[in-house]
Design a protein around this motif. Structure first.
Motif, PDB file in Angstrom:
ATOM      1  N   ALA A 101       0.860  -1.189   0.000  1.00 53.20           N
ATOM      2  CA  ALA A 101       0.000   0.000   0.000  1.00 53.20           C
ATOM      3  C   ALA A 101       0.891   1.231   0.000  1.00 53.20           C
ATOM      4  O   ALA A 101       1.879   1.288   0.747  1.00 53.20           O
ATOM      5  CB  ALA A 101      -0.913   0.015   1.204  1.00 53.20           C
ATOM      6  N   GLN A 102       0.530   2.213  -0.861  1.00 51.12           N
ATOM      7  CA  GLN A 102       1.330   3.427  -0.937  1.00 51.12           C
ATOM      8  C   GLN A 102       0.435   4.590  -1.354  1.00 51.12           C
ATOM      9  O   GLN A 102      -0.494   4.422  -2.149  1.00 51.12           O
ATOM     10  CB  GLN A 102       2.477   3.252  -1.941  1.00 51.12           C
ATOM     11  CG  GLN A 102       3.468   4.408  -1.945  1.00 51.12           C
ATOM     12  CD  GLN A 102       4.668   4.123  -2.833  1.00 51.12           C
ATOM     13  OE1 GLN A 102       4.725   3.074  -3.466  1.00 51.12           O
ATOM     14  NE2 GLN A 102       5.608   5.054  -2.869  1.00 51.12           N
ATOM     15  N   SER A 103       0.684   5.760  -0.791  1.00 49.09           N
ATOM     16  CA  SER A 103      -0.084   6.958  -1.147  1.00 49.09           C
ATOM     17  C   SER A 103       0.720   8.192  -0.792  1.00 49.09           C
ATOM     18  O   SER A 103       1.653   8.129   0.022  1.00 49.09           O
ATOM     19  CB  SER A 103      -1.434   6.985  -0.415  1.00 49.09           C
ATOM     20  OG  SER A 103      -1.232   7.138   0.985  1.00 49.09           O
ATOM     21  N   ALA A 104       0.352   9.303  -1.387  1.00 47.98           N
ATOM     22  CA  ALA A 104       0.991  10.574  -1.038  1.00 47.98           C
ATOM     23  C   ALA A 104       0.477  11.042   0.306  1.00 47.98           C
ATOM     24  O   ALA A 104      -0.711  10.926   0.613  1.00 47.98           O
ATOM     25  CB  ALA A 104       0.696  11.614  -2.110  1.00 47.98           C
ATOM     26  N   LEU A 105       1.348  11.567   1.098  1.00 46.47           N
ATOM     27  CA  LEU A 105       0.974  12.061   2.428  1.00 46.47           C
ATOM     28  C   LEU A 105       1.151  13.572   2.491  1.00 46.47           C
ATOM     29  O   LEU A 105       0.201  14.309   2.780  1.00 46.47           O
ATOM     30  CB  LEU A 105       1.811  11.363   3.494  1.00 46.47           C
ATOM     31  CG  LEU A 105       1.353  11.540   4.939  1.00 46.47           C
ATOM     32  CD1 LEU A 105      -0.039  10.959   5.131  1.00 46.47           C
ATOM     33  CD2 LEU A 105       2.345  10.873   5.903  1.00 46.47           C
ATOM     34  N   ILE A 106       2.339  14.038   2.225  1.00 46.74           N
ATOM     35  CA  ILE A 106       2.616  15.475   2.160  1.00 46.74           C
ATOM     36  C   ILE A 106       3.366  15.724   0.851  1.00 46.74           C
ATOM     37  O   ILE A 106       4.524  15.328   0.707  1.00 46.74           O
ATOM     38  CB  ILE A 106       3.449  15.961   3.365  1.00 46.74           C
ATOM     39  CG1 ILE A 106       2.704  15.702   4.669  1.00 46.74           C
ATOM     40  CG2 ILE A 106       3.776  17.443   3.225  1.00 46.74           C
ATOM     41  CD1 ILE A 106       3.514  16.063   5.911  1.00 46.74           C
ATOM     42  N   ASN A 107       2.684  16.372  -0.089  1.00 53.33           N
ATOM     43  CA  ASN A 107       3.288  16.600  -1.411  1.00 53.33           C
ATOM     44  C   ASN A 107       2.820  17.958  -1.928  1.00 53.33           C
ATOM     45  O   ASN A 107       1.745  18.082  -2.520  1.00 53.33           O
ATOM     46  CB  ASN A 107       2.876  15.485  -2.376  1.00 53.33           C
ATOM     47  CG  ASN A 107       3.705  15.493  -3.648  1.00 53.33           C
ATOM     48  OD1 ASN A 107       4.112  16.549  -4.120  1.00 53.33           O
ATOM     49  ND2 ASN A 107       3.955  14.319  -4.204  1.00 53.33           N
ATOM     50  N   PRO A 108       3.598  19.026  -1.707  1.00 51.83           N
ATOM     51  CA  PRO A 108       3.191  20.365  -2.149  1.00 51.83           C
ATOM     52  C   PRO A 108       2.954  20.450  -3.659  1.00 51.83           C
ATOM     53  O   PRO A 108       2.051  21.147  -4.120  1.00 51.83           O
ATOM     54  CB  PRO A 108       4.359  21.257  -1.721  1.00 51.83           C
ATOM     55  CG  PRO A 108       5.049  20.491  -0.636  1.00 51.83           C
ATOM     56  CD  PRO A 108       4.890  19.054  -0.997  1.00 51.83           C
ATOM     57  N   ALA A 109       3.757  19.759  -4.447  1.00 53.67           N
ATOM     58  CA  ALA A 109       3.609  19.819  -5.896  1.00 53.67           C
ATOM     59  C   ALA A 109       2.288  19.200  -6.342  1.00 53.67           C
ATOM     60  O   ALA A 109       1.625  19.705  -7.258  1.00 53.67           O
ATOM     61  CB  ALA A 109       4.776  19.102  -6.572  1.00 53.67           C
ATOM     62  N   LEU A 110       1.886  18.114  -5.681  1.00 54.63           N
ATOM     63  CA  LEU A 110       0.661  17.427  -6.079  1.00 54.63           C
ATOM     64  C   LEU A 110      -0.559  18.319  -5.904  1.00 54.63           C
ATOM     65  O   LEU A 110      -1.492  18.274  -6.715  1.00 54.63           O
ATOM     66  CB  LEU A 110       0.517  16.137  -5.270  1.00 54.63           C
ATOM     67  CG  LEU A 110      -0.670  15.247  -5.620  1.00 54.63           C
ATOM     68  CD1 LEU A 110      -0.623  14.822  -7.078  1.00 54.63           C
ATOM     69  CD2 LEU A 110      -0.710  14.028  -4.698  1.00 54.63           C
ATOM     70  N   ARG A 111      -0.560  19.156  -4.876  1.00 51.70           N
ATOM     71  CA  ARG A 111      -1.695  20.055  -4.658  1.00 51.70           C
ATOM     72  C   ARG A 111      -1.858  21.021  -5.835  1.00 51.70           C
ATOM     73  O   ARG A 111      -2.976  21.291  -6.295  1.00 51.70           O
ATOM     74  CB  ARG A 111      -1.519  20.821  -3.344  1.00 51.70           C
ATOM     75  CG  ARG A 111      -1.668  19.972  -2.082  1.00 51.70           C
ATOM     76  CD  ARG A 111      -1.926  20.849  -0.868  1.00 51.70           C
ATOM     77  NE  ARG A 111      -0.841  21.783  -0.626  1.00 51.70           N
ATOM     78  CZ  ARG A 111       0.207  21.536   0.153  1.00 51.70           C
ATOM     79  NH1 ARG A 111       0.309  20.356   0.763  1.00 51.70           N
ATOM     80  NH2 ARG A 111       1.146  22.437   0.341  1.00 51.70           N
ATOM     81  N   ASP A 112      -0.730  21.548  -6.322  1.00 49.23           N
ATOM     82  CA  ASP A 112      -0.809  22.472  -7.467  1.00 49.23           C
ATOM     83  C   ASP A 112      -1.237  21.742  -8.738  1.00 49.23           C
ATOM     84  O   ASP A 112      -2.002  22.290  -9.551  1.00 49.23           O
ATOM     85  CB  ASP A 112       0.538  23.151  -7.681  1.00 49.23           C
ATOM     86  CG  ASP A 112       0.847  24.169  -6.593  1.00 49.23           C
ATOM     87  OD1 ASP A 112      -0.082  24.913  -6.205  1.00 49.23           O
ATOM     88  OD2 ASP A 112       1.992  24.224  -6.137  1.00 49.23           O
ATOM     89  N   PHE A 113      -0.770  20.530  -8.910  1.00 46.23           N
ATOM     90  CA  PHE A 113      -1.168  19.764 -10.094  1.00 46.23           C
ATOM     91  C   PHE A 113      -2.660  19.435 -10.054  1.00 46.23           C
ATOM     92  O   PHE A 113      -3.330  19.420 -11.098  1.00 46.23           O
ATOM     93  CB  PHE A 113      -0.349  18.487 -10.200  1.00 46.23           C
ATOM     94  CG  PHE A 113       1.081  18.722 -10.610  1.00 46.23           C
ATOM     95  CD1 PHE A 113       1.397  19.631 -11.609  1.00 46.23           C
ATOM     96  CD2 PHE A 113       2.116  18.041  -9.980  1.00 46.23           C
ATOM     97  CE1 PHE A 113       2.716  19.850 -11.988  1.00 46.23           C
ATOM     98  CE2 PHE A 113       3.430  18.251 -10.349  1.00 46.23           C
ATOM     99  CZ  PHE A 113       3.748  19.163 -11.352  1.00 46.23           C
ATOM    100  N   ILE A 114      -3.203  19.192  -8.874  1.00 47.08           N
ATOM    101  CA  ILE A 114      -4.639  18.930  -8.750  1.00 47.08           C
ATOM    102  C   ILE A 114      -5.434  20.189  -9.081  1.00 47.08           C
ATOM    103  O   ILE A 114      -6.454  20.139  -9.783  1.00 47.08           O
ATOM    104  CB  ILE A 114      -4.963  18.428  -7.331  1.00 47.08           C
ATOM    105  CG1 ILE A 114      -4.397  17.015  -7.121  1.00 47.08           C
ATOM    106  CG2 ILE A 114      -6.472  18.427  -7.077  1.00 47.08           C
ATOM    107  CD1 ILE A 114      -4.582  16.475  -5.720  1.00 47.08           C
ATOM    108  N   ARG A 115      -4.983  21.336  -8.589  1.00 44.80           N
ATOM    109  CA  ARG A 115      -5.675  22.598  -8.913  1.00 44.80           C
ATOM    110  C   ARG A 115      -5.594  22.890 -10.405  1.00 44.80           C
ATOM    111  O   ARG A 115      -6.552  23.400 -11.010  1.00 44.80           O
ATOM    112  CB  ARG A 115      -5.040  23.729  -8.109  1.00 44.80           C
ATOM    113  CG  ARG A 115      -5.290  23.631  -6.598  1.00 44.80           C
ATOM    114  CD  ARG A 115      -4.421  24.603  -5.830  1.00 44.80           C
ATOM    115  NE  ARG A 115      -4.690  25.995  -6.205  1.00 44.80           N
ATOM    116  CZ  ARG A 115      -3.912  27.017  -5.872  1.00 44.80           C
ATOM    117  NH1 ARG A 115      -2.786  26.796  -5.180  1.00 44.80           N
ATOM    118  NH2 ARG A 115      -4.242  28.244  -6.228  1.00 44.80           N
ATOM    119  N   ALA A 116      -4.462  22.565 -11.027  1.00 45.44           N
ATOM    120  CA  ALA A 116      -4.347  22.744 -12.478  1.00 45.44           C
ATOM    121  C   ALA A 116      -5.319  21.828 -13.218  1.00 45.44           C
ATOM    122  O   ALA A 116      -5.933  22.231 -14.221  1.00 45.44           O
ATOM    123  CB  ALA A 116      -2.916  22.466 -12.933  1.00 45.44           C
ATOM    124  N   ALA A 117      -5.490  20.600 -12.725  1.00 49.53           N
ATOM    125  CA  ALA A 117      -6.441  19.669 -13.346  1.00 49.53           C
ATOM    126  C   ALA A 117      -7.876  20.175 -13.197  1.00 49.53           C
ATOM    127  O   ALA A 117      -8.699  20.006 -14.102  1.00 49.53           O
ATOM    128  CB  ALA A 117      -6.292  18.281 -12.727  1.00 49.53           C
TER     129      ALA A 117
END
Length: 439
Positions: A101-117
Motif C-alpha cells: 500500500a502506498q499513497s501521497a501524504l505530504i506533497n506540495p507539488a501534487l496540490r498544485d497539479f490537482i488545482r491545475a487539473a
C-alpha cells in the motif's frame, strides 16, 4: 354479395397504400422547425461530442491526481526457487502472498497539479459551451439562408414564366416587323439570365439542405424547412454593450484565460517538485521456507508473517532535470498567457465590428426596402400605361427586371443583417436562449 364487397374493400386499400408509397418523400415529411433543427444538431454534432469527450478526459485526469492521496493496494506473490541466498523478486522478498500500500501524504507539488487539473475541467466545459454556440450559429444561419434561397426560387420561377411569355410576344413582334432582331435577342437574354439565377439558387439550396442534413441527421431528400418557425431577432442596441466586457464574458476567451491559469499552476507544481515530500507506505508478506530463506536468519528469529508500516521521505534538491522541466513549464505558461491576450483582443475587435455592421446593415435594409417598393410601384405604373397604350412590352420588361433586381438585393441585405445579428447574439451570450426559446 358480402364477399364481393370485402374484395372491393381490399383492392381499394391496396390502391391507397400503393398511392401512398408512390408519393414523393418531400410531400410525406413534415417541415422541420428551427427549434427542432437546433435540437437535432446538438444531438448529432460530432464537434460537441468531441468537446464532451475532452471534458470527460479532463475529469478523469483530475480524479487520477486526487486519488493519489488514497492508498493504492497491490496484492500478489513472489514465488521462486533459490540457490544460495534468496534474492529479491521485483524488489521484495520471495513470498507466498504479499500486499503493498502506498499513497501521497505530504506533497506540495501534487496540490498544485490537482488545482491545475480542476482548471482543465473548467476549460473543457467552456470549450464545450463555445462549441455549442458555434453549432447553433451554424444551424441558424444555414436554416435562414435556405429559407432565403427557397423564397428566391419561387420568385424566379414566376419570373421565368413571365420572361417566357415576354420572349414569345417579342418574337411575334419581330416576325411582324414591329421589333428588331436586337429586341428579340434582348428578350432571350432576359430568359437566359433568369435560368442562370434559377440554377444558382437551386444549387445553393441543395448545398444548404445537404449541410443541414449532416447537422441534424435527417435525410436531405425529405428535409423541408418551415420559414415561419424562425423567431424574430431581438433588437440589440450596440451602444448598450461594451466590446471589452463582452470579450471578457466570451466562453472562448474565458477558456483561454483559464488555460493560462492552469499552466501557471503547473509551473508552481514543477517548482514545488524540488521540495521535500512524504509518502505513506505499508507492506505485508507471508514468507515461505521451501527456498531456504529461514537458513539465513538467526536460529528462532524467522517468522512467516511480516509487516512494515512507515513513511518515505524524498529530498530532490539536486535534480537538474526537474529544473529544466520548470523552465519548460514557464515557457508554456507564458505562451498560454499571450494566447489569452490575443484571443481577448480578437473577440473584442470582432464584437465591435459586428456592432457597426448591424447599424450599417439596418440602414442598408431600409434603403433596399424603399428601392424595392419604388420598383414595384413603377411596375404597376408601367402596367397601367400599357393598358392605356402609352407603354410597350419593353418598358414592362425593364420594370419587371428592375423589380426582380431590387427584390434580390433586399433579400441579400436582409440576410446579411440577420447574420450580423445572430453573431452579435452569440457574442452577448443570448443565442442559445433565442434559438431554443428558453428566453
Amino acid at each position: 354479395m358480402m364477399k364481393t364487397t370485402s374484395r372491393i374493400g381490399v383492392c381499394f386499400y391496396k390502391f391507397i397504400m400503393a398511392l401512398f408509397l408512390l408519393l414523393p418523400a418531400s410531400l410525406l415529411a413534415e417541415p422541420v422547425t428551427l427549434h427542432h433543427a437546433v435540437e437535432l444538431a446538438l444531438q448529432h454534432a460530432t464537434g460537441v461530442g468531441i468537446a464532451a469527450a475532452d471534458a470527460q478526459h479532463a475529469s478523469a485526469s483530475y480524479r487520477e491526481l486526487r486519488n493519489s492521496y488514497i492508498p493504492q493496494l497491490n496484492a500478489g506473490a513472489g514465488i521462486g526457487w533459490s540457490d544460495g541466498f534468496p534474492l529479491s523478486l521485483e524488489g521484495a522478498a520471495p513470498s507466498l502472498f504479499n500486499v503493498n500500500a502506498q499513497s501521497a501524504l505530504i506533497n506540495p507539488a501534487l496540490r498544485d497539479f490537482i488545482r491545475a487539473a480542476q482548471s482543465d475541467i473548467t476549460v473543457s466545459n467552456l470549450r464545450t459551451k463555445d462549441q455549442r454556440n458555434q453549432l447553433i450559429q451554424d444551424t441558424v444561419l444555414s436554416y435562414a439562408e435556405l429559407a432565403k434561397w427557397e423564397r428566391r426560387l419561387n420568385n424566379l420561377r414566376e419570373a421565368e414564366a413571365a420572361e417566357h411569355e415576354m420572349a414569345t410576344a417579342v418574337a411575334e413582334r419581330v416576325k411582324e416587323g414591329i421589333d428588331s432582331e436586337m429586341d428579340g435577342s434582348k428578350a432571350r437574354l432576359s430568359v437566359a439570365r433568369v435560368r442562370l439565377r434559377l440554377a444558382e439558387a437551386s444549387g445553393a439550396a441543395d448545398v444548404l439542405r445537404e449541410h443541414l442534413s449532416k447537422l441534424t441527421g435527417l435525410p436531405a431528400a425529405s428535409f423541408e424547412i418551415d420559414p415561419d418557425s424562425v423567431p424574430a431577432l431581438p433588437t440589440v442596441k450596440p451602444e448598450e454593450h461594451d466590446p471589452t466586457s463582452l470579450a471578457a464574458a466570451s466562453p472562448s476567451v474565458q477558456a483561454a484565460v483559464e488555460h493560462a491559469r492552469a499552466q501557471y499552476l503547473r509551473v508552481a507544481g514543477e517548482r514545488r517538485s524540488l521540495w521535500p515530500s512524504i509518502d505513506f507506505a505499508a507492506q505485508y508478506a507471508n514468507l515461505a521456507t521451501f527456498n531456504h530463506y529461514d537458513r539465513y536468519y538467526q536460529p528462532g528469529s524467522f517468522q512467516p508473517n511480516n509487516a512494515t508500516v512507515g513513511v518515505a521521505i524524498h529530498f530532490p534538491f539536486f535534480n537538474y532535470a526537474q529544473h529544466a522541466r520548470v523552465q519548460e513549464a514557464e515557457s508554456e505558461a507564458l505562451k498560454a498567457q499571450k494566447q489569452a491576450e490575443a484571443s481577448r483582443n480578437q473577440v473584442s475587435e470582432e464584437t465591435l465590428r459586428l456592432q457597426r455592421a448591424v447599424t450599417q446593415m439596418q440602414a442598408a435594409r431600409d434603403v433596399a426596402e424603399l428601392e424595392y417598393e419604388i420598383a414595384q410601384k413603377n411596375t404597376e405604373a408601367v402596367q397601367t400605361r400599357m393598358n392605356s397604350s402609352t407603354a410597350n412590352l419593353h418598358d414592362l420588361d425593364s420594370a419587371r427586371s428592375q423589380a426582380s433586381e431590387r427584390f434580390i438585393t433586399l433579400q441579400d441585405v436582409t440576410f446579411e443583417l440577420a447574420r450580423s445579428q445572430v453573431s452579435l447574439l452569440r457574442a452577448t451570450g443570448d443565442l442559445e436562449g433565442w434559438a431554443l426559446g428558453t428566453k
